[in-house]
Design a protein around this motif. Sequence first.
Motif, PDB file in Angstrom:
ATOM      1  N   PRO A 188     -27.248  -5.829 -46.409  1.00 16.33           N
ATOM      2  CA  PRO A 188     -27.223  -5.342 -47.800  1.00 16.33           C
ATOM      3  C   PRO A 188     -25.853  -5.542 -48.472  1.00 16.33           C
ATOM      4  N   ALA A 189     -24.755  -5.335 -47.717  1.00 16.71           N
ATOM      5  CA  ALA A 189     -23.414  -5.513 -48.291  1.00 16.71           C
ATOM      6  C   ALA A 189     -23.160  -6.981 -48.626  1.00 16.71           C
ATOM      7  N   THR A 222     -22.197   4.395 -51.157  1.00 19.31           N
ATOM      8  CA  THR A 222     -23.250   3.548 -50.601  1.00 19.31           C
ATOM      9  C   THR A 222     -23.023   2.102 -51.021  1.00 19.31           C
ATOM     10  N   VAL A 223     -23.723   1.192 -50.349  1.00 20.14           N
ATOM     11  CA  VAL A 223     -23.663  -0.218 -50.736  1.00 20.14           C
ATOM     12  C   VAL A 223     -24.077  -0.372 -52.196  1.00 20.14           C
ATOM     13  N   GLU A 224     -25.117   0.349 -52.607  1.00 18.55           N
ATOM     14  CA  GLU A 224     -25.595   0.250 -53.985  1.00 18.55           C
ATOM     15  C   GLU A 224     -24.514   0.689 -54.977  1.00 18.55           C
ATOM     16  N   CYS A 239     -24.333  -4.318 -37.952  1.00 18.02           N
ATOM     17  CA  CYS A 239     -24.433  -2.916 -38.393  1.00 18.02           C
ATOM     18  C   CYS A 239     -25.479  -2.821 -39.514  1.00 18.02           C
ATOM     19  N   LEU A 296     -18.062  -2.788 -44.978  1.00 16.59           N
ATOM     20  CA  LEU A 296     -19.404  -2.297 -44.632  1.00 16.59           C
ATOM     21  C   LEU A 296     -20.286  -3.417 -44.070  1.00 16.59           C
ATOM     22  N   THR A 311     -25.552  -1.706 -42.477  1.00 13.54           N
ATOM     23  CA  THR A 311     -25.167  -1.993 -43.870  1.00 13.54           C
ATOM     24  C   THR A 311     -24.743  -3.446 -44.078  1.00 13.54           C
TER      25      THR A 311
END
Length: 322
Positions: A209-210, A170-172, A204, A198, A206
């Motif tokens: 957040p990315a 995930t991004v996190e 998109c 991402l 993500t």
Amino acid sequence: MTEATVHSLRERLCSESTPLPVRFRALFSLKHVATTGDPATAVAAIEAIAAGFASPSALLKHELAYCLGQTKNEAAVNPLRDVLSDLNEDPMCRHEAAEALGALGNSENLELLKYFRDREGEEVVVTETCEIAIDRIEWESSQERQQEKLRQSDFASIDPAPPLPDSGNTVEELGKTLMDTTQPLFMRYRAMFALRDLASPPDCPTAVPAVLALAKGFTDSSALFRHEIAFVFGQLSHPASIPALTGALSNVEEASMVRHEAAEALGSLGEEEGVEEVLKRFLHDKEKVVRESVIVALDMAEYEQSNNAEYALIPEAASASA
């Protein structure tokens, strides 16, 4: 592509009286020839790029080294080795030469890269780049690479490190690896380029957040790391990166190699409201590399606002008078 065209581009690139944006366009045209031309013409283009190392402009020379590293051509190795080995050369150029040798992936360069990684009193940015380049070359020929499933990237560049494998991170999770200073720089770079992928395409889920995860990289203690974050933002051209890039450029205490990269990244976002005004504030910056980057970035911004298909000079037209 004719020999005369390469010669004309070489003259533009190497002329100190030619405006810097035109020299950059000539460079990108030569890079295009070096990667798409027949073998003899490609070598001539590489030699033309290498001739530019006589320039006093650290900004231009660092871009020459980057372009040579993207050619996938052994003819680029010797000029890059020479730049890395020249202790009188600007550290920003030497770092880029080391990174380019890593991108070319030739294991015969490991000995030289290890020498400068371990050299007493070496510039930190050169030491760190050599470390990453060594890891990249060793990864290239590793069994681990054969087993990794890499996501198809939207970016054609040969990066200092490959993205982490597409294993559902995930991004996190990638953001944690990005900022984990107990990890080798190579691993953190891999997280950086996975986050970049991402963040594309820009709409998109993500993407934002990315970008925000990547922006945290500007708090890292390594100038090399921070400069690479700015480079990635230049590739992405995502509006969500503008505040972080503006902050990096505006911080006069920041390393010039980071500020210059932030300026160029903002140039790729030149169609966004307010970006040109931000760049123009630094046309008279005390750092030459920042001033020159702003000039190039404003030229890129002008291109972004036009309908031209290609930023670089059209090679066929390059032999016409400037």
